[in-house]
Design a protein around this motif. Structure first.
Motif, short mmCIF file in Angstrom:
data_model
loop_
_atom_site.label_atom_id
_atom_site.label_comp_id
_atom_site.label_asym_id
_atom_site.label_seq_id
_atom_site.Cartn_x
_atom_site.Cartn_y
_atom_site.Cartn_z
N SER A 1 0.63 -1.08 -0.08
CA SER A 1 -0.14 0.24 0.10
C SER A 1 0.82 1.26 0.03
O SER A 1 0.69 2.35 -0.87
CB SER A 1 -0.98 0.08 1.11
OG SER A 1 -1.66 1.28 1.26
N ILE A 2 1.74 1.16 0.78
CA ILE A 2 2.50 2.65 0.92
C ILE A 2 3.48 2.53 -0.55
O ILE A 2 3.69 3.68 -0.83
CB ILE A 2 3.46 2.65 2.14
CG1 ILE A 2 4.41 3.79 2.15
CG2 ILE A 2 4.43 1.56 2.69
CD1 ILE A 2 3.61 5.20 1.89
N VAL A 3 3.97 1.70 -0.89
CA VAL A 3 4.75 1.68 -2.00
C VAL A 3 4.00 2.29 -3.14
O VAL A 3 4.36 3.36 -4.04
CB VAL A 3 5.36 0.38 -2.42
CG1 VAL A 3 6.10 0.27 -3.80
CG2 VAL A 3 6.36 -0.01 -1.30
N ILE A 4 2.72 1.74 -3.47
CA ILE A 4 1.98 2.04 -4.58
C ILE A 4 1.46 3.33 -4.15
O ILE A 4 1.39 4.32 -5.19
CB ILE A 4 0.83 0.95 -4.84
CG1 ILE A 4 1.33 -0.05 -5.01
CG2 ILE A 4 -0.11 1.71 -5.79
CD1 ILE A 4 1.95 -0.37 -6.59
N SER A 5 1.18 3.80 -3.03
CA SER A 5 0.61 5.24 -2.82
C SER A 5 1.62 6.21 -3.15
O SER A 5 1.48 7.10 -3.83
CB SER A 5 0.35 5.27 -1.22
OG SER A 5 -0.67 4.24 -0.96
N ASP A 6 2.98 5.96 -2.62
CA ASP A 6 4.03 6.89 -2.95
C ASP A 6 4.22 7.10 -4.40
O ASP A 6 4.27 8.04 -4.92
CB ASP A 6 5.14 6.32 -2.22
CG ASP A 6 6.19 7.44 -2.54
OD1 ASP A 6 7.34 7.23 -3.38
OD2 ASP A 6 6.61 8.39 -1.76
N ALA A 7 4.13 5.94 -5.21
CA ALA A 7 4.43 5.86 -6.63
C ALA A 7 3.44 6.70 -7.38
O ALA A 7 3.38 7.56 -8.05
CB ALA A 7 4.50 4.60 -7.10
N LEU A 8 2.08 6.55 -6.91
CA LEU A 8 0.75 7.34 -7.49
C LEU A 8 0.85 8.65 -7.09
O LEU A 8 0.77 9.39 -7.87
CB LEU A 8 -0.51 6.68 -6.89
CG LEU A 8 -0.75 5.18 -7.54
CD1 LEU A 8 -2.07 4.65 -6.94
CD2 LEU A 8 -1.12 5.23 -8.91
N TYR A 9 1.31 9.17 -5.88
CA TYR A 9 1.22 10.35 -5.41
C TYR A 9 2.12 11.25 -6.22
O TYR A 9 1.86 12.32 -6.71
CB TYR A 9 1.78 10.54 -4.01
CG TYR A 9 1.74 11.86 -3.53
CD1 TYR A 9 0.59 12.42 -2.67
CD2 TYR A 9 2.99 12.81 -3.46
CE1 TYR A 9 0.73 13.56 -2.20
CE2 TYR A 9 3.19 14.03 -3.01
CZ TYR A 9 1.75 14.38 -2.43
OH TYR A 9 1.83 15.61 -1.83
N HIS A 10 3.50 10.77 -6.63
CA HIS A 10 4.33 11.64 -7.51
C HIS A 10 4.17 11.45 -9.06
O HIS A 10 4.36 12.51 -9.65
CB HIS A 10 5.79 10.95 -7.00
CG HIS A 10 6.28 11.37 -5.51
ND1 HIS A 10 6.08 10.49 -4.47
CD2 HIS A 10 6.69 12.76 -5.07
CE1 HIS A 10 6.49 11.29 -3.59
NE2 HIS A 10 6.80 12.27 -3.88
N GLN A 11 3.44 10.23 -9.18
CA GLN A 11 3.44 10.26 -10.64
C GLN A 11 1.95 11.10 -11.03
O GLN A 11 1.80 11.46 -12.20
CB GLN A 11 2.97 8.60 -11.11
CG GLN A 11 2.71 8.32 -12.45
CD GLN A 11 2.66 6.85 -12.71
OE1 GLN A 11 3.11 5.97 -11.84
NE2 GLN A 11 1.93 6.46 -13.89
N PHE A 12 1.25 11.42 -10.23
CA PHE A 12 -0.06 12.17 -10.61
C PHE A 12 -0.11 13.32 -9.82
O PHE A 12 -1.13 13.44 -8.91
CB PHE A 12 -1.30 11.25 -10.32
CG PHE A 12 -1.37 10.26 -11.51
CD1 PHE A 12 -1.77 10.32 -12.80
CD2 PHE A 12 -1.16 8.96 -11.18
CE1 PHE A 12 -1.49 9.19 -13.77
CE2 PHE A 12 -1.03 7.88 -12.04
CZ PHE A 12 -1.24 8.02 -13.37
N LYS B 1 -1.08 15.95 -9.92
CA LYS B 1 -2.54 16.83 -9.83
C LYS B 1 -3.84 16.07 -9.55
O LYS B 1 -4.98 16.85 -9.56
CB LYS B 1 -2.67 17.77 -10.95
CG LYS B 1 -1.30 18.60 -11.50
CD LYS B 1 -1.92 19.63 -12.07
CE LYS B 1 -0.86 20.76 -12.26
NZ LYS B 1 -0.76 21.66 -13.31
N ALA B 2 -3.58 14.89 -9.24
CA ALA B 2 -4.78 13.80 -9.22
C ALA B 2 -5.60 14.11 -7.74
O ALA B 2 -4.76 14.58 -6.79
CB ALA B 2 -4.55 12.39 -9.32
N LYS B 3 -6.70 14.03 -7.87
CA LYS B 3 -7.55 14.13 -6.48
C LYS B 3 -7.20 13.16 -5.82
O LYS B 3 -6.82 11.91 -6.22
CB LYS B 3 -8.93 14.63 -6.73
CG LYS B 3 -9.09 15.92 -7.21
CD LYS B 3 -10.53 16.29 -7.22
CE LYS B 3 -10.47 17.89 -7.79
NZ LYS B 3 -11.63 18.32 -8.52
N GLU B 4 -7.44 13.18 -4.23
CA GLU B 4 -7.43 11.93 -3.61
C GLU B 4 -8.27 10.93 -3.75
O GLU B 4 -7.99 9.51 -3.74
CB GLU B 4 -7.72 12.34 -2.02
CG GLU B 4 -7.73 11.49 -0.81
CD GLU B 4 -8.98 10.62 -0.61
OE1 GLU B 4 -8.74 9.56 -0.36
OE2 GLU B 4 -10.03 11.01 -1.08
#
Lengths: 225, 225
Positions: free
Chosen positions: B50-61, B63-66
């Motif tokens: 969960s944290i690995v994917i969360s961190d990756a998505l946070y930086h990859q997107f 401007k994406a909303k939560e």
């Protein structure tokens, strides 16, 4: 927007000095107050909290089963617990809320407080990385981790049974009413019937046990009111 | 117990050399096979993923909303996706299962495969810590992270509606059948009825919208078979 109040005091309470204070500012900003708000940080913080607590429980309870670990984790990271931590920090005093939320007492609302704690965890993670963040969260949780026990935690089926026994009512009846799919990839529909309910509540999941737990959790929600 | 088959080959496929191979052994052991099984490792692995994917998505997107981040994360860490990864690794060939599970084809069961992938992630984390584990998981997810988009992700109600429209069937009907509790702390019981189902499926939650989503998710599970 109004300036944040006495941030150095908040940092002392949290036990953390931010390298980049704009991260803390964002973590304290509810979406009602500004377009750059704390929801993305909360998304990160949620996962970080989970791994920090999971790792701590894993090592603290070397003999606990997965079910007990999961239940303890759920208790420690739930909204109620986070809101409790927020109250200890007096976090409500530092939140940035929009006019509507301010008027309706948003700084006291459990979900807003809990989300802000998760957002602060996300902000610390971005500020200095996982290890300093882990140390901080463990400090916050020290007494809670010390007092938690595997036996305190129970699954919905157990809780439902105990609730009914407490009122001397008959036990719930679970019935598998449908099974769909091939042998290795089935979906189970289970009905949970409890005396006093007009009709059974249905749970659907990939195993009979999970479907029963889903149904039991929903029956609990209903009858506890 | 039978010895694990060709572990060096599995390590090559995973792209990881274990310092402590007993961790891998445990990660491959289903609870039906031995008392020292993979469920505790799965508990850890779930949070790490969960944290690995969360961190990756946070930086990859950036401007994406939560909401979009959460939906993308749910897609990437769901049982179906993990089982897909397990099949790429041919993980079924390496699992240790008890006689009952072996007989009923447990090595092909989605949930057993998915759990084993999470357990391997937990084992790698214990073997060498968070950073090597993060790198490995990112390697496994490289193409999946590359192809995911915020707009691909939809909630159960939307998915159900689109599924029905695809078959030119009438839209689902949601009805609030019960509301219990005080104004700021209510529980909603919602029925979701779809043509072709014998009876409506019930969802219970603290908001009408959540109850509708729970009911829709369960209807989807049922009619997609």
């Amino acid at each position: 927007m109004e300036p944040i109040k006495n941030i150095p005091r908040l940092c002392r309470i949290l036990g953390y000095e931010f390298t980049d204070l704009t991260l803390l500012d964002q973590a304290l900003t509810h979406r009602s107050a500004a377009s750059k708000h704390n929801e993305r940080l909360e998304f990160l913080g949620d996962s970080i909290l989970s791994i920090v607590i999971s790792d701590a429980l894993y090592h603290q309870f070397p003999k606990a089963k997965e079910g007990d670990l999961s239940r303890m984790r759920a208790t420690l990271v739930c909204g109620k617990m986070l809101a409790e931590i927020a109250l200890e920090f007096k976090l409500g005093d530092y939140l940035k809320l929009g006019p509507g939320e301010l008027k309706s007492g948003g700084f006291r609302r459990e979900s807003i407080l809990a989300d802000a704690v998760e957002a602060i965890i996300g902000a610390v993670y971005l500020d200095r990385g996982i290890e300093p963040c882990r140390q901080l969260v463990l400090n916050w949780y020290q007494s809670r981790l010390k007092s938690i026990k595997p036996v305190d935690q129970k699954d919905p089926k157990t809780l439902l049974q105990e609730h009914l026994q407490g009122f001397k009512k008959p036990l719930p009846v679970y019935t598998v009413v449908k099974t769909v799919g091939e042998a290795h990839n089935q979906t189970f529909t289970v009905e949970c019937m409890v005396k006093g309910l007009n009709e059974p509540i249905v749970g659907v999941a990939s195993s009979r046990r999970k479907a029963e737990q889903i149904a039991a959790a929903q029956v609990l929600e209903l009858i506890k009111k």
